[in-house]
Motif scaffolding. Sequence first.
Motif, mmCIF file in Angstrom:
data_model
loop_
_atom_site.group_PDB
_atom_site.id
_atom_site.type_symbol
_atom_site.label_atom_id
_atom_site.label_comp_id
_atom_site.label_asym_id
_atom_site.label_seq_id
_atom_site.Cartn_x
_atom_site.Cartn_y
_atom_site.Cartn_z
ATOM 1 N N TYR A 191 -11.179 -0.576 -6.278
ATOM 2 C CA TYR A 191 -10.676 -1.129 -5.113
ATOM 3 C C TYR A 191 -10.552 -0.079 -4.083
ATOM 4 O O TYR A 191 -9.558 0.919 -4.519
ATOM 5 C CB TYR A 191 -9.698 -2.278 -5.093
ATOM 6 C CG TYR A 191 -9.388 -2.899 -3.608
ATOM 7 C CD1 TYR A 191 -10.278 -3.452 -2.957
ATOM 8 C CD2 TYR A 191 -8.262 -2.455 -2.788
ATOM 9 C CE1 TYR A 191 -10.254 -3.895 -1.779
ATOM 10 C CE2 TYR A 191 -7.911 -2.753 -1.775
ATOM 11 C CZ TYR A 191 -9.047 -3.584 -1.048
ATOM 12 O OH TYR A 191 -8.755 -4.123 0.186
ATOM 13 N N GLY A 192 -10.635 -0.051 -2.519
ATOM 14 C CA GLY A 192 -10.396 1.015 -1.874
ATOM 15 C C GLY A 192 -10.550 2.411 -2.327
ATOM 16 O O GLY A 192 -9.778 3.108 -1.942
ATOM 17 N N ASP A 199 -8.937 7.764 -4.773
ATOM 18 C CA ASP A 199 -10.376 8.322 -4.021
ATOM 19 C C ASP A 199 -10.616 9.501 -3.361
ATOM 20 O O ASP A 199 -11.482 9.872 -3.063
ATOM 21 C CB ASP A 199 -10.136 7.211 -2.659
ATOM 22 C CG ASP A 199 -8.846 7.572 -1.874
ATOM 23 O OD1 ASP A 199 -8.068 8.441 -2.239
ATOM 24 O OD2 ASP A 199 -8.869 6.878 -0.703
ATOM 25 N N SER A 258 0.808 -1.388 0.018
ATOM 26 C CA SER A 258 -0.089 0.091 0.057
ATOM 27 C C SER A 258 0.746 1.101 0.083
ATOM 28 O O SER A 258 0.420 2.300 0.224
ATOM 29 C CB SER A 258 -1.054 0.007 1.250
ATOM 30 O OG SER A 258 -1.737 -1.119 1.165
#
Length: 615
Positions: free
Chosen positions: A376-377, A393, A296
Amino acid sequence: MRFLITLALLACTTLAVASPVDRPNIVLIIGDDLGWPYYGFADSPQELGTTSGPTPVHDIVSTPNLDALAAGGALFRNGYTTASVCQPSLRTLLSAAGLYPSEWATRRAALVATGIGPIPYRGEVPYYRTVPRELQRYGYRSWEGGKLWEGNFEDAGFTHGLAVNRHPTLFGIDGVNFGRDDWDTATCGSTGDTTPCPALEPLRDFLEEAGTDPFFLWFAPLLPHAPENAPQIYQNELAALGLLPYEVRYLANVRWLDELVGELILELEARSLRDDTVIIYLSDNGWGLGFQFVGSTGRGKGTPYDLGSRTPFIFSWPGHIAPAEYPDLVLASDIPATILSFANAARQPSEAAGIDLRARTLGGAPIGRTEIIQHYGGDDTVLAPPWRYIRHDNGTEELYEIGIDPFEYNDVASDHPSIVATHRATADDHLAALYIPPARTEIVGRVTAAGTPIAGGQLRFGSQTVSTDTNGYFVIGPLEPGVDRLRRNRRMGKLSWEQDALFASLPFGGGGLYLPIEARAAGNQLTEASGRVRGIVTDSVTSAPLPGVAIKLKGSPTSLRTISGPAGEYLFEGLPPRLYKLAAKRKGYRVAKVSDIEVLPGDELVTLPVALEPK
């Protein structure tokens, strides 16, 4: 509508013995944190510094066994996972419908909405259609070893496996160190002798038991994932090249995975199984050696960048799949559909997200996919060669010309606003489509009694009537969601069942959902009253759900018995109004008793959680 069921204990008919070509063994090998540049067969521009100067990394890494699989089979270099971290990516591979991570989560929420009760962490998989569960319908035995983040092996539909308990944390799972445990370089891998490698002993036991039945292996060692503690001999050979310590540790773990794959192939060959076995390889997510040091961060695992989710796909089946490289864009959601196709499954699950790649691996036409879309995420990505679009995001956007910039150094979003807008709309449309309920759906499940499948059971839902097959499985549908409502039948001759089943009314239907029905002796449920007592049985110390707890509900003259289900759930229905006493018992725990349970007239529901104290 009422769901009526009549079950007859018929003599089981024997399935016709299928030839190996009709039902080949299937082995799914899943690497862990293995980035696409780190194979001997990789075509990567990345170089590492050695005592000889800058050297292509694919000339340094040692993966002869994976290289041989790639050279002798169908190699797809442009493969992608549905997420850049392991658990959601593995869920796609486990799901028979190849569900995207968001689809898996949506179905979990829908399950909770049925009233089944609280579902513990990783406790939803007993109600999901999984690859091993589907394969069992066609006579396959299945074995799980290594990474399985969803409950125990039986929860996930495997007939055999190493994950025998549910754990509150991922890395406490039994068998997670399969392949690492008992690895001895004196007997294992290229440095070992001809003695069977002890690390494969759990798999060897399964193969002995499977006999001549077709099998499916979930071969998912935690490699090259940390801890980076490969045998010292592997590390020494890399260190001698002058690599940096973190490069040595990672690439030594890559070699360890390859050595383990080599032992697997030797085991299959020693048993004369290789020619009857399809081997499929991919990694669950990528990694960026030098681009990141932990997940990450940087540009690899856990990020939306290409290094985080790109992986080669390999399909190997001697005598059937010819050596070839294919440029097609392929996605992890294609793997379940392809596995079921190789097994000659009669049908694919409705709502299947992937494309069956079998024909392509056998030299057929290109699959025609023009883009890979991932979510995703909170990040969204669109790969539509030559472009790769990323929306983070926080709303920021990036665009890369991936063919000439594979490691995404040069963001050209500001130079191509129209391309950015096109891919933004593509990501939005795809994400919205994942939340649109299907027009038609189906219900799939299995009827058993004390673990024994019930063959020849007649199930009627509305105007449809189906029979359970030899293994107790049934398929009802297609249905219109929200129109018919599947309900428990209270009496069915000599057997009854105790599973609330509202799957047909779920907003997302049954394409990824599975209905287990446990038949019991009639009398466990009554017919003239409608009171209900329901709850979840848990461990009083860990709060983990407890399946298999014997529960007795008594209120003179009524006396009922049941067993808690996979998520610790239990249910008594059709109760006359009166006071009841409940006793719950399981080996290793003190008996729990509850008195003065009041059931009132009418459709009364009493929610009664029960906690058992360990002895």
